[in-house]
Enzyme design. Structure first.
Site, PDB file in Angstrom:
ATOM      1  CB  CYS A  69      -0.913  -0.006   1.217  1.00 43.77           C
ATOM      2  SG  CYS A  69      -1.797  -1.573   1.484  1.00 43.77           S
ATOM      3  CB  ALA A  70       3.593   1.925  -2.369  1.00 37.92           C
ATOM      4  N   PRO A  85       1.572   7.657  -0.527  1.00 40.00           N
ATOM      5  CG  PRO A  85       2.061   9.671   0.571  1.00 40.00           C
ATOM      6  CD  PRO A  85       1.353   8.352   0.764  1.00 40.00           C
ATOM      7  CB  SER A 122       7.266   8.955   2.719  1.00 37.74           C
ATOM      8  OG  SER A 122       6.230   8.300   3.431  1.00 37.74           O
ATOM      9  CG  ASP A 135      -1.955   3.039  -3.458  1.00 40.55           C
ATOM     10  OD1 ASP A 135      -1.443   3.095  -2.317  1.00 40.55           O
ATOM     11  OD2 ASP A 135      -3.092   3.484  -3.707  1.00 40.55           O
ATOM     12  CG  ASP A 172       1.847   1.949   6.341  1.00 41.52           C
ATOM     13  OD1 ASP A 172       1.818   1.856   7.582  1.00 41.52           O
ATOM     14  OD2 ASP A 172       1.609   3.015   5.734  1.00 41.52           O
ATOM     15  CB  CYS A 222      -0.998   6.157  10.886  1.00 42.60           C
ATOM     16  SG  CYS A 222      -2.191   6.271   9.538  1.00 42.60           S
TER      17      CYS A 222
END
Length: 427
Positions: free
Chosen positions: A156-157, A159, A161, A188, A242, A295
């Site tokens: 799930c790359a 944007p 970073s 993505d 992620d 997150c």
């Protein structure tokens, strides 16, 4: 006429969220007020130096010698402005490559020396020497132990970073013009975000990047021919999952979280997160590493997903202890128990045995803490909280695939055969 400052500031309160995390015991009661205060404070700006850029050492020395001595005492500041502080190192990031600063846009505009510093950061970012990235977002790639020969998948790359970090690790030890044997595949599910990812990665100008557009839980298996001509699955040495999440750990920069957060959001994402983490393990090579991260602070999105995946791959997957890695990073251990809240009724909480039959599909078993949580070593997960080191909140765990896996149906067949053989022997 500019009336952009006339809008009232969004109130950073959400009673439902605060009550929810009190029940989950995310922090001890004695730390609760410090935790809330940190969540409401503005997040510092953080950035890192690319270790593979030609001028990495020079940029680091400039930050250490030239810009850490910024003095702006002659500038008149409003009463609500914080005291200006120079950039400072993020202590847990290797090789002094990550920095943070707490300087408002207002201060930059009113101070010539800060404006020059701001322009310097922009110029270095455009050339790919610096990457602006939230501090906690830097942690997952650091735990993956990526080598130049590895096949790496970022599920799930966008944007991008973390993808840029992974690319830097693949290029490490190859020199300025070296081409690594490894590759980073950045995926993505959103085509527009893939385009944004490609745009961001142009700064790195790497031949070792491939971008693809799939739903993460449905990323196809690649196949190759072995030396004896047989068709074999082409799995990855390192996989980063992620996953999409509620994002309540970003409340310091995304203030809309305070207004929109509900407990139902995590329940709606749990199934997808579990599917993505499961696919990550399936795509990982035996002996390889899967890092799962969000997150979010919510155990429904974190420990619940990890424990369900560990049980699904019980004979070939284990949680690694990362307490010795990044020793200066303050982290909290994973939770061994948590509660599941009703979607609608404010004060109704469920244990697994309390779920009515008609709600089993809404509250699946995978949402609840397993009876063998201690045996799964869920304390080896880590949760980073805002008041510990002035960051956002994040959840990370490192999974080691110890052996090749098989589909659950095949596993049952094997177990059935084993039972039959044992019966014959003892009979």
């Amino acid at each position: 006429f500019d009336d952009r400052n006339s809008w009232p500031e969004l109130e950073k309160q959400n009673k439902s969220m605060e009550d929810y995390y009190k029940v989950q015991n995310i922090v001890p009661e004695s730390e609760w007020e410090d935790f809330l205060k940190a969540c409401r404070d503005t997040l510092p700006t953080t950035f890192r130096i690319s270790p593979v850029c030609t001028f990495a050492d020079e940029i680091r020395e400039q930050l250490k010698s030239r810009f850490t001595d910024l003095h702006v005492e002659d500038v008149e500041m409003d009463e609500d402005d914080e005291r200006l502080q120079p950039p400072k190192l993020i202590p847990w990031y290797p090789q002094e490559l990550a920095w943070q600063m707490s300087i408002s846009k207002k201060a930059i505009k009113r101070t010539a020396v800060l404006e020059r510093f701001h322009k310097y950061l922009i110029a270095e970012t455009e050339t790919g020497n610096l990457t602006r990235q939230e501090a906690v977002s830097m942690i997952p790639p650091l735990l993956m132990d990526v080598k130049p020969h590895h096949r790496v998948l970022d599920m799930c790359a966008a944007p991008g970073s973390k993808t840029s970090q992974l690319l830097e690790f693949v290029h490490a030890q190859c020199g300025a013009n070296g081409v690594p044997k490894g590759i980073v595949i950045a995926n993505d599910a959103d085509l527009d975000r893939c385009s944004m990812l490609i745009h961001q990665m142009k700064r790195i100008n790497s031949p070792s990047l491939l971008v693809m557009n799939h739903e993460a839980q449905k990323i196809p298996m690649l196949w190759a021919k072995s030396e004896d001509g047989k068709k074999v699955p082409l799995r990855y040495d390192r996989v980063l999952a992620d996953v999409p999440c509620t994002g309540d750990g970003t409340m310091r920069k995304n203030v809309d979280v305070w207004r929109k957060w509900t407990p139902a959001q995590a329940m709606g994402l749990h199934k997808t997160q579990l599917q993505i983490c499961t696919r990550a393990v399936e795509l990982c090579e035996a002996g390889g590493i899967v890092v799962y991260s969000t997150c979010s602070m919510n155990p429904i999105e974190n420990e619940a997903v990890v424990s369900a995946v560990l049980k699904r791959f019980k004979n070939c997957l284990e949680l690694e202890d990362v307490s010795h890695e990044l020793p200066e990073l303050k982290r909290r251990p994973g939770l061994l128990t948590w509660k599941v809240k009703d979607r609608k009724e404010e004060n109704k909480w469920y244990n697994l045995e309390d779920v009515p039959p008609n709600l089993k599909s809404v509250f699946p078993e995978s949402m609840f803490p397993p009876a063998d949580a201690a045996d799964l070593h869920l304390e080896r997960c880590m949760r980073v909280l805002p008041h510990d080191q002035n960051t956002g909140a994040f959840f990370i765990c490192k999974l080691r695939k110890t052996a090749d896996h098989m589909a659950p149906s095949k596993q049952k067949e094997v177990e059935s055969v084993s039972v039959s053989e044992d019966t014959k022997t003892t009979g």
